[in-house]
Each structure stands twice: as C-alpha cells, then as structure tokens.
Design a protein around this motif. Structure first.
Motif, short mmCIF file in Angstrom:
data_model
loop_
_atom_site.label_atom_id
_atom_site.label_comp_id
_atom_site.label_asym_id
_atom_site.label_seq_id
_atom_site.Cartn_x
_atom_site.Cartn_y
_atom_site.Cartn_z
N PRO A 82 -6.89 -3.98 -1.91
CA PRO A 82 -5.92 -3.26 -2.73
C PRO A 82 -5.70 -4.04 -4.02
O PRO A 82 -5.42 -5.23 -3.99
N ILE A 83 -5.86 -3.37 -5.15
CA ILE A 83 -5.71 -4.03 -6.44
C ILE A 83 -4.29 -3.84 -6.95
O ILE A 83 -3.75 -2.73 -6.94
N ALA A 84 -3.66 -4.93 -7.39
CA ALA A 84 -2.29 -4.87 -7.89
C ALA A 84 -2.26 -4.83 -9.41
O ALA A 84 -3.08 -5.47 -10.08
N LEU A 85 -1.31 -4.06 -9.94
CA LEU A 85 -1.00 -4.12 -11.37
C LEU A 85 0.25 -4.99 -11.49
O LEU A 85 1.32 -4.64 -10.99
N ALA A 86 0.09 -6.14 -12.14
CA ALA A 86 1.20 -7.08 -12.30
C ALA A 86 1.55 -7.21 -13.78
O ALA A 86 0.70 -7.04 -14.66
N THR A 138 -3.98 -8.09 -4.58
CA THR A 138 -2.55 -8.08 -4.26
C THR A 138 -2.10 -9.42 -3.71
O THR A 138 -1.02 -9.92 -4.06
N GLY A 139 -2.90 -10.02 -2.87
CA GLY A 139 -2.54 -11.29 -2.26
C GLY A 139 -2.36 -12.39 -3.28
O GLY A 139 -1.46 -13.23 -3.16
N VAL A 159 5.81 -13.34 -12.45
CA VAL A 159 5.13 -12.04 -12.42
C VAL A 159 5.93 -11.04 -11.60
O VAL A 159 6.75 -11.42 -10.75
N LYS A 160 5.67 -9.75 -11.85
CA LYS A 160 6.25 -8.66 -11.06
C LYS A 160 5.13 -7.69 -10.70
O LYS A 160 4.23 -7.46 -11.51
N LEU A 161 5.18 -7.14 -9.50
CA LEU A 161 4.21 -6.13 -9.09
C LEU A 161 4.77 -4.74 -9.39
O LEU A 161 5.88 -4.42 -8.96
N LEU A 162 3.98 -3.93 -10.09
CA LEU A 162 4.42 -2.57 -10.41
C LEU A 162 3.80 -1.53 -9.49
O LEU A 162 4.43 -0.52 -9.17
N ALA A 163 2.55 -1.76 -9.06
CA ALA A 163 1.87 -0.79 -8.20
C ALA A 163 0.63 -1.44 -7.60
O ALA A 163 0.17 -2.48 -8.06
N ILE A 164 0.09 -0.80 -6.57
CA ILE A 164 -1.17 -1.23 -5.97
C ILE A 164 -2.09 -0.02 -5.84
O ILE A 164 -1.63 1.13 -5.86
N THR A 165 -3.38 -0.27 -5.72
CA THR A 165 -4.33 0.81 -5.44
C THR A 165 -4.60 0.86 -3.94
O THR A 165 -4.63 -0.17 -3.28
N GLY A 166 -4.79 2.04 -3.42
CA GLY A 166 -5.05 2.19 -1.99
C GLY A 166 -4.48 3.50 -1.46
O GLY A 166 -3.76 4.20 -2.17
N SER A 167 -4.81 3.80 -0.23
CA SER A 167 -4.39 5.07 0.37
C SER A 167 -2.92 5.06 0.78
O SER A 167 -2.31 6.11 0.93
N GLN A 168 -2.35 3.87 0.96
CA GLN A 168 -0.95 3.79 1.37
C GLN A 168 -0.34 2.46 0.93
O GLN A 168 -1.05 1.53 0.56
N ARG A 169 0.99 2.39 0.97
CA ARG A 169 1.67 1.16 0.61
C ARG A 169 1.35 0.07 1.63
O ARG A 169 1.04 0.36 2.78
N GLY A 229 -5.71 9.20 -10.56
CA GLY A 229 -7.05 8.90 -11.07
C GLY A 229 -7.32 7.41 -11.23
O GLY A 229 -8.47 7.01 -11.40
N ALA A 230 -6.26 6.61 -11.16
CA ALA A 230 -6.41 5.15 -11.28
C ALA A 230 -6.17 4.46 -9.94
O ALA A 230 -6.05 3.23 -9.88
N ASN A 231 -6.13 5.23 -8.88
CA ASN A 231 -5.83 4.68 -7.55
C ASN A 231 -7.13 4.29 -6.84
O ASN A 231 -7.59 4.96 -5.92
N LEU A 232 -7.74 3.21 -7.31
CA LEU A 232 -9.09 2.83 -6.89
C LEU A 232 -9.12 1.44 -6.26
O LEU A 232 -9.13 0.44 -6.98
N PRO A 233 -9.13 1.34 -4.93
CA PRO A 233 -9.20 0.00 -4.30
C PRO A 233 -10.59 -0.62 -4.48
O PRO A 233 -11.58 0.09 -4.66
#
Length: 331
Positions: A133-137, A214-215, A226-236, A253-257
């Motif tokens: 899962p890729i995080a946007l920080a 994410t890790g 840092v702060k996490l705003l969102a992650i990519t993946g099928s679920q939280r 469209g940007a939800n790409l793990p």
C-alpha cells in the motif's frame, strides 16, 4: 562359444553399459539438483540501504542462508528506477546464483521508457513477496489534512505543491500524475533514489508531499514531521483506520498499490526456480516474518511462480491502460 552366442552376449553387454551410463547421468543430474546452492547467492535490490524494501530483502536473505547453508548477499543496484538492477539480472547467468527483489517499476519501465534495456521475457517470476500500500504523506507543517486540502493548495497556487517519488516512471510517479490529472492541477514531480532519500526534504519543508511505503512513513509519524493523507489499496489498513484509501478520498484513478517480487534470469532451470519459490514461500509463512512485514506496512503474499507470472501479465495490461488514460509521460 559360437558366433550367435557371442553376438548375443555382446548385445547384452552393450545394453547393460548403456543402462549404466543412463543411470549414471541421471544420478549426476539429480546430485547437481540437490547440490544447489553450492556457493554464495547474490540478491539485488534497487533501493537505498535502510529503506523497508532493503530490510525486506535482508530478512529473506538471512532466512535463505540459514535454510540453505550458503551466504545470501544483498547488493544495492540503485538508480534509473530499477533499470540498472533489472539490466544486471537480464545479463546474469541463468544458474540461480543471481536474483532480484524488484518493485513494480520493473513493469512500468517497460511501458514508459523508450529503451529500458530489458524485456519482461528476460526474467522468470519466482514469487510475489509483498503487496505494498502506497502512502501519500505531507510535511508536518503543511496546512493540509486531506487529499482534497492538498489539491486545493495546488489549484490556488499553481506550481507550489511538489511530490517526491522513488524514481521517474515509478509507481509513485504514475500515481502522482494520475492524481494531478484527476484533480485538474499541476503537481511538481521530484524523483529520488528511494523513500529514505526524499524524507529529509519532506521533513525540512523543501518538499510538500511524497509517495512511499506506508510502513516507512508510519515509522516517522511520532516525530510530527509528516502526516498521512491517504493510502492506495482495496481497503483501509487496520493500523490506520482513520486514513482513507485514495478511492475513498475521491480519486479512484490514483488508487494503485505497488508490489515487490523475486525474479531470476530467464532460462534458469525449473528445479532451481521451484526450490527458490518454495523456500521463499515458507519464509513468508513464518509468523515472525509476517509480523515484521506488517510492521513495515506490507502485506505478505507468497504465490507460485505460475501465479506470479499471470499476475505480471495482468499488471502490464492494467498499468498500460492507466498510463494511456492519463496521458502519463516521462518528465
């Protein structure tokens, strides 16, 4: 002994010698198969030391070395979004003694680069090790608590919002491009050699935001930098119940793990590929390994070579469609 009996005896002798030779050859082949590995193995990674991808490789290498009684040496081949490492693997002897723990950039390079220096067919997939899962920080002082906030900043002051990736043409680069297109804003792409390289600039405020595992960013949250705003993946993720997926944030469209998988050079004997695959899958099933990967923000997978091969084909199709849909090009 008459001629007929002599000829019969000679035929029996020849048949016996041929059978013995065949058995000897089979025994030699079997012994060679059992003997692998008989010397140190090199496991290449394309990320900088200290990052979670590097730590994952070292954990697998350590377990393999114990299981096989041979050193497994992790070697950094950093640069060109993994192309340097992939090219090295494509040129390596197909004997099982050189492996590559790749990121999904292996696929993206082929789709984006005019001359990546390798083809997907140059490799044999061993097993998919992890889903990432890729995080946007964003930096701790950035006045944005949601992806929407960040996109509004970019809209209000065009060219003021930057995002770091782990290489031009990487999954992070493509996710950022897809996000910018979907939001109708200009995001300044800043490529780095790895997530650890971008963190210094993110924490100091020189970089507005960054994509990474994410890790890795989770380990930095306690610093307040840092702060996490969102992650990519099928679920939280269970450990971040308040952090939405990119789809939930309004940008499906940007939800790409991403992912990381083990590869060997094409032409590596099937018994060697099978042994590699089985051993790594055993490692990924170990409770202590799964716990460490979870702490890193990764999801352990461990599928068969055939299953991983099918997944690679689906990835080529999916990323190709996303790249064309969003008109993503290299900077």
């Amino acid at each position: 002994m008459n001629d007929s009996n002599a000829m019969g005896a000679l035929r029996k002798l020849c048949i016996g010698l041929a059978a013995a030779a065949a058995l000897g050859a089979a025994g030699k082949a079997a012994s060679q198969e059992v003997a692998f590995p008989s010397r140190p193995i090199k496991l290449m990674v394309a990320t900088t030391a200290g990052g979670n991808s590097d730590l994952t490789a070292r954990m697998i290498a350590e377990k393999l070395a114990v299981a096989w009684g041979q050193p497994v040496l992790v070697e950094q081949r950093v640069g060109a979004n993994g192309m340097i490492a992939a090219q090295a693997l494509a040129k390596a002897p197909p004997d099982g003694y050189t492996a590559y723990l790749s990121l999904s950039s292996m696929v993206q390079n082929v789709l984006l680069q005019p001359n990546p220096g390798y083809k997907i067919e140059d490799f044999v997939p061993v097993t998919m090790v992890i889903s990432i899962p890729i995080a946007l920080a964003v930096g701790g002082t950035v006045p944005a608590s949601t992806v929407g906030d960040l996109m509004k900043m970019a809209k209000d002051k065009p060219g003021s919002v930057s995002y770091g990736s782990y290489g031009t043409g990487s999954g992070a680069h493509i996710i950022g491009s897809a996000l910018a297109r979907a939001a109708g804003v200009n995001l300044v792409h800043v490529p780095y050699k790895g997530e650890t390289s971008s963190f210094t600039d993110l924490a100091s405020g020189q970089l507005t935001s960054a994509f990474g595992s994410t890790g890795f960013y989770a380990a930095q949250l306690s610093t307040g930098k840092v702060k996490l705003l969102a992650i990519t993946g099928s679920q939280r993720m269970a450990r971040f119940p308040n952090v939405p997926t990119m789809a939930e944030a309004g940008y499906p469209g940007a939800n790409l793990p991403g992912w990381s998988g083990l590869f060997l050079p094409a032409g590596t004997p099937e018994p060697v590929v099978s042994r590699f695959s089985q051993e790594v899958r055993k490692i990924l099933a170990m409770p202590e390994v799964r716990a460490k990967l979870d702490d890193m923000g990764f999801v352990p997978v461990g599928n068969s070579s055939q299953e991983f091969g099918q997944y690679i084909k689906s990835e080529v199709s999916a990323w190709s469609a996303i790249i064309k849909e969003n008109n993503i090009k290299l900077d």
